[in-house]
Motif scaffolding. Sequence first.
Motif, PDB file in Angstrom:
ATOM      1  N   ILE A 172       0.840  -1.199   0.000  1.00 20.68           N
ATOM      2  CA  ILE A 172       0.000   0.000   0.000  1.00 20.68           C
ATOM      3  C   ILE A 172       0.874   1.248   0.000  1.00 20.68           C
ATOM      4  CG2 ILE A 172      -1.679   1.326   1.347  1.00 20.68           C
ATOM      5  CD1 ILE A 172      -2.900  -1.369   2.179  1.00 20.68           C
ATOM      6  N   ALA A 173       1.935   1.238   0.791  1.00 17.25           N
ATOM      7  CA  ALA A 173       2.856   2.378   0.811  1.00 17.25           C
ATOM      8  C   ALA A 173       3.556   2.534  -0.536  1.00 17.25           C
ATOM      9  CB  ALA A 173       3.883   2.213   1.923  1.00 17.25           C
ATOM     10  N   ASN A 174       3.886   1.422  -1.196  1.00 12.94           N
ATOM     11  CA  ASN A 174       4.487   1.496  -2.529  1.00 12.94           C
ATOM     12  C   ASN A 174       3.525   2.113  -3.528  1.00 12.94           C
ATOM     13  OD1 ASN A 174       7.035   0.483  -2.015  1.00 12.94           O
ATOM     14  ND2 ASN A 174       6.441  -1.624  -2.377  1.00 12.94           N
ATOM     15  N   ILE A 175       2.263   1.715  -3.456  1.00 14.64           N
ATOM     16  CA  ILE A 175       1.262   2.275  -4.380  1.00 14.64           C
ATOM     17  C   ILE A 175       1.113   3.773  -4.141  1.00 14.64           C
ATOM     18  CG2 ILE A 175      -1.193   2.290  -4.965  1.00 14.64           C
ATOM     19  CD1 ILE A 175      -1.170  -0.766  -4.410  1.00 14.64           C
ATOM     20  N   VAL A 176       0.991   4.161  -2.877  1.00 14.13           N
ATOM     21  CA  VAL A 176       0.837   5.582  -2.543  1.00 14.13           C
ATOM     22  C   VAL A 176       2.071   6.365  -2.976  1.00 14.13           C
ATOM     23  CG1 VAL A 176       0.632   7.215  -0.625  1.00 14.13           C
ATOM     24  CG2 VAL A 176      -0.786   5.164  -0.674  1.00 14.13           C
ATOM     25  N   ALA A 177       3.258   5.841  -2.688  1.00 11.73           N
ATOM     26  CA  ALA A 177       4.495   6.524  -3.087  1.00 11.73           C
ATOM     27  C   ALA A 177       4.594   6.630  -4.603  1.00 11.73           C
ATOM     28  CB  ALA A 177       5.717   5.785  -2.533  1.00 11.73           C
ATOM     29  N   GLY A 178       4.190   5.585  -5.298  1.00 16.59           N
ATOM     30  CA  GLY A 178       4.240   5.609  -6.762  1.00 16.59           C
ATOM     31  C   GLY A 178       3.263   6.596  -7.354  1.00 16.59           C
ATOM     32  N   LEU A 179       2.039   6.628  -6.852  1.00 12.53           N
ATOM     33  CA  LEU A 179       1.033   7.532  -7.405  1.00 12.53           C
ATOM     34  C   LEU A 179       1.332   8.989  -7.062  1.00 12.53           C
ATOM     35  CD1 LEU A 179      -2.211   5.470  -6.758  1.00 12.53           C
ATOM     36  CD2 LEU A 179      -0.997   5.773  -8.921  1.00 12.53           C
ATOM     37  N   ILE A 180       1.676   9.257  -5.812  1.00 16.93           N
ATOM     38  CA  ILE A 180       2.011  10.635  -5.435  1.00 16.93           C
ATOM     39  C   ILE A 180       3.324  11.052  -6.093  1.00 16.93           C
ATOM     40  CG2 ILE A 180       2.591  12.174  -3.512  1.00 16.93           C
ATOM     41  CD1 ILE A 180       0.631  10.543  -1.807  1.00 16.93           C
TER      42      ILE A 180
END
Length: 83
Positions: free
Chosen positions: A30-38
């Motif tokens: 989830i943190a990877n997804i958030v970091a990738g999108l932001i």
Amino acid sequence: MGLIWSLIVGAIIGAIAGAITKRGAAMGWIANIVAGLIGAWIGQGLLGTWGPSLAGMALIPSIIGAIILVLIVSLVVGRTSKK
């Protein structure tokens, strides 16, 4: 189907940024997804949309933006955890 691809590409971008900075070992998916999108939003805002694109995200600026985000977050979290 576009949202799923965006989440997958965001996770990959976040994982690459974590691997490059060597600070992503503790990050979950989830943190990877958030970091990738932001990070994609930051990178494309700062650098534009040049280079190869996947799921509507320019990969090179997105990875650079995610690296910036991971470094900033790790510095902030590192400072608050040492107090």
